[in-house]
Design a protein around this motif. Sequence first.
Motif, PDB file in Angstrom:
ATOM      1  N   SER A 145     -14.740   3.187  -7.539  1.00  0.00           N
ATOM      2  CA  SER A 145     -13.977   3.190  -8.788  1.00  0.00           C
ATOM      3  C   SER A 145     -12.475   3.201  -8.520  1.00  0.00           C
ATOM      4  O   SER A 145     -11.698   2.562  -9.246  1.00  0.00           O
ATOM      5  N   VAL A 146     -12.053   3.893  -7.471  1.00  0.00           N
ATOM      6  CA  VAL A 146     -10.635   3.926  -7.099  1.00  0.00           C
ATOM      7  C   VAL A 146     -10.211   2.576  -6.543  1.00  0.00           C
ATOM      8  O   VAL A 146      -9.138   2.062  -6.880  1.00  0.00           O
ATOM      9  N   LEU A 148     -11.393  -0.301  -7.288  1.00  0.00           N
ATOM     10  CA  LEU A 148     -11.269  -1.234  -8.411  1.00  0.00           C
ATOM     11  C   LEU A 148      -9.936  -1.039  -9.133  1.00  0.00           C
ATOM     12  O   LEU A 148      -9.262  -2.011  -9.496  1.00  0.00           O
ATOM     13  N   LYS A 149      -9.548   0.216  -9.336  1.00  0.00           N
ATOM     14  CA  LYS A 149      -8.263   0.496  -9.988  1.00  0.00           C
ATOM     15  C   LYS A 149      -7.095  -0.014  -9.136  1.00  0.00           C
ATOM     16  O   LYS A 149      -6.097  -0.516  -9.676  1.00  0.00           O
ATOM     17  N   ARG A 152      -6.886  -3.782  -9.527  1.00  0.00           N
ATOM     18  CA  ARG A 152      -6.329  -4.111 -10.844  1.00  0.00           C
ATOM     19  C   ARG A 152      -4.818  -3.885 -10.865  1.00  0.00           C
ATOM     20  O   ARG A 152      -4.058  -4.718 -11.374  1.00  0.00           O
ATOM     21  N   SER A 153      -4.368  -2.773 -10.303  1.00  0.00           N
ATOM     22  CA  SER A 153      -2.946  -2.448 -10.302  1.00  0.00           C
ATOM     23  C   SER A 153      -2.145  -3.483  -9.522  1.00  0.00           C
ATOM     24  O   SER A 153      -1.108  -3.976  -9.996  1.00  0.00           O
ATOM     25  N   HIS A 200       2.198   3.856  -8.094  1.00  0.00           N
ATOM     26  CA  HIS A 200       0.962   4.071  -8.849  1.00  0.00           C
ATOM     27  C   HIS A 200      -0.255   4.067  -7.931  1.00  0.00           C
ATOM     28  O   HIS A 200      -1.137   4.943  -8.021  1.00  0.00           O
ATOM     29  N   MET A 201      -0.299   3.116  -7.008  1.00  0.00           N
ATOM     30  CA  MET A 201      -1.427   3.013  -6.084  1.00  0.00           C
ATOM     31  C   MET A 201      -1.484   4.204  -5.127  1.00  0.00           C
ATOM     32  O   MET A 201      -2.563   4.657  -4.754  1.00  0.00           O
ATOM     33  N   LEU A 204      -3.062   6.998  -7.179  1.00  0.00           N
ATOM     34  CA  LEU A 204      -4.497   6.747  -7.333  1.00  0.00           C
ATOM     35  C   LEU A 204      -5.240   7.024  -6.028  1.00  0.00           C
ATOM     36  O   LEU A 204      -6.320   7.627  -6.033  1.00  0.00           O
ATOM     37  N   HIS A 209      -5.617  11.641 -11.388  1.00  0.00           N
ATOM     38  CA  HIS A 209      -6.122  11.036 -12.625  1.00  0.00           C
ATOM     39  C   HIS A 209      -5.422  11.602 -13.857  1.00  0.00           C
ATOM     40  O   HIS A 209      -5.753  11.217 -14.974  1.00  0.00           O
ATOM     41  N   GLN A 211      -2.834  11.849 -16.579  1.00  0.00           N
ATOM     42  CA  GLN A 211      -1.920  10.862 -17.153  1.00  0.00           C
ATOM     43  C   GLN A 211      -0.479  11.340 -17.165  1.00  0.00           C
ATOM     44  O   GLN A 211       0.453  10.551 -16.975  1.00  0.00           O
TER      45      GLN A 211
END
Length: 305
Positions: A145-146, A148-149, A152-153, A200-201, A204, A209, A211
């Motif tokens: 899941s990380v 994938l984020k 995307r980033s 950001h990466m 992550l 997590h 916000q």
Amino acid sequence: MAEAVLLSLTDYIDQCRARVDAVLSATLPRHSPVSPRLLEAMDYSLFNGGKRIRPILVYASCRAVGGSMEQADPAASAVEFIHAYSLVHDDLPAMDNDDLRRGKPTCHRAYDEATAILVGDTLQSLAFDVLSNPDLHSQSHLAESVRLKLVRSLSRASGLEGMAGGQAMDQHATGQVLDRQQLELMHSHKTGALIRASVHMGALSGGCHEQEILDALEYYAQAIGLAFQVQDDILDVISDTVTLGKHQGADIALDKPTYVSLMGLDQAKSYAQELHNRAVGALSEFGEEADFLRQIADYIVRRSY
């Protein structure tokens, strides 16, 4: 983590550079039965003395949220693959037509234009391979899941919504007069998007997590992303070709809009300091674990190349 606090920023930068260089080297194939020349040109473009600011930001951001360097390795190497590809393409005759990069002939000068295009293409593909493939740098132990984020980033920061879109705007802005809002829109994409993605990466990768924390890091990254470009524009005026490793005055020669041409040299310097202050202020709720991020903000506006 306690040992890292004792490091000076110079030592930390050296540590991060050595680490990401090792990760990049381990990721880059040793041999190519298809095109040894392409692989050689990739190595030439990747290991040519870059500052590695973006990977350093990945590591520092990961550290700021309590993560380890191992967790940040995939993101740190991926962002540098993207940055290296962007510079190779940026130097092409169809773009900025530069002969020098970091004091050496640009890729298309050292090899040829077709090879340089393919170098950029291949470095870009490696970036997403290293993020999505758990067999590469498995010591990071990142959840799917990380990963994938992270993909995307980085993809958003690299494409139309980020670096490529900003580069397109930059190409069409040559010879034009832009106001400050337009200039910041361009550079928030061309330069800033990949810097924001780096921060950001890193967060992550470190397992963040929350916000509120991500928002604070985003504000920090927005400020240093613009500060980086302002300082670049200043150095294009006040530095020299040997120090810069590229032709001094290149932006002026290409009639590109810059912060110096818009604001004047003194105001541009003041604006860089204002952005630095914004960046440091965004980290007010962080403790000493974010000290390297604070010091990097200072480094960005005081660097000489």
